[in-house]
Design a protein around this motif. Structure first.
Motif, PDB file in Angstrom:
ATOM      1  N   ASN A  27     -80.052  10.636  66.935  1.00  0.00           N
ATOM      2  CA  ASN A  27     -81.028  11.715  66.757  1.00  0.00           C
ATOM      3  C   ASN A  27     -81.743  11.478  65.419  1.00  0.00           C
ATOM      4  N   GLN A  50     -84.092  13.028  63.982  1.00  0.00           N
ATOM      5  CA  GLN A  50     -84.871  14.179  63.503  1.00  0.00           C
ATOM      6  C   GLN A  50     -84.944  14.201  61.974  1.00  0.00           C
ATOM      7  N   THR A  75     -83.733  15.201  71.231  1.00  0.00           N
ATOM      8  CA  THR A  75     -82.390  14.620  71.329  1.00  0.00           C
ATOM      9  C   THR A  75     -81.373  15.328  70.436  1.00  0.00           C
ATOM     10  N   ASN A  76     -81.774  16.426  69.802  1.00  0.00           N
ATOM     11  CA  ASN A  76     -80.831  17.218  69.008  1.00  0.00           C
ATOM     12  C   ASN A  76     -80.162  18.218  69.960  1.00  0.00           C
TER      13      ASN A  76
END
Length: 168
Positions: free
Chosen positions: A30, A32, A130-131
């Motif tokens: 992830n 992010q 994808t978190n």
């Protein structure tokens, strides 16, 4: 345990939690957060403007979140339910040491209560597609997915969420 406004003296501990979170995000594929975002300067700005809240447990940072009315320009492409000004959640994380203790839930409930007593009836936020833990938490707490946007030159989309606060 308590939730309080952060202070400048918290910055080292904030960045410790953020860097531990980044390590986990990397392991979970992830992207992010990374070494470029969020930085200590973002958190120092949040502290200075009194927008960063700390969930304190055992004199440590159990979690944190930023709350303000600042929306990324990309939010304009989303069909939000209300035209009202919303309180927007940014930079939410839970200290890995204290995960699975419902701190994320408590932080979001705090955000809802603060929004309501401050005259806001609406919350907005986003998280990377994808978190999965954060996406699941928003859905569990009654947030509605409103769409997807691209932010920060990431390859995948961010899911946008809203929650209209209904109080009787």
């Amino acid at each position: 345990m308590m939730i309080r406004l952060s202070k400048k003296s918290d910055i080292d501990n904030i960045m410790l939690v953020v860097n531990q979170t980044i390590d986990i995000m990397v392991r979970e594929n992830n992207p992010q957060w990374n070494k470029y975002y969020p930085t200590s300067s973002e958190f120092l700005n949040d502290i200075k403007s009194k927008h960063l809240y700390i969930y304190e447990i055992n004199n440590e940072i159990g979690g944190l979140l930023c709350l303000n009315t600042e929306e990324p320009e990309e939010y304009n492409a989303i069909q939000w339910s209300l035209p009202d000004t919303a309180l927007v959640l940014h930079r939410v994380t839970v200290n890995p040491v204290y995960r699975r203790q419902h701190i994320g839930t408590k932080l979001l409930q705090f955000a809802e209560n603060l929004a309501f007593v401050s005259g806001y009836h609406y919350l907005k936020t986003d998280t990377y597609s994808t978190n999965y833990p954060m996406n699941n938490l928003f859905l569990q707490l009654g947030y509605r997915k409103t769409g997807e946007i691209y932010l920060n030159k990431k390859p995948k989309t961010f899911n946008c969420y809203e929650k209209i606060l209904m109080h009787t």
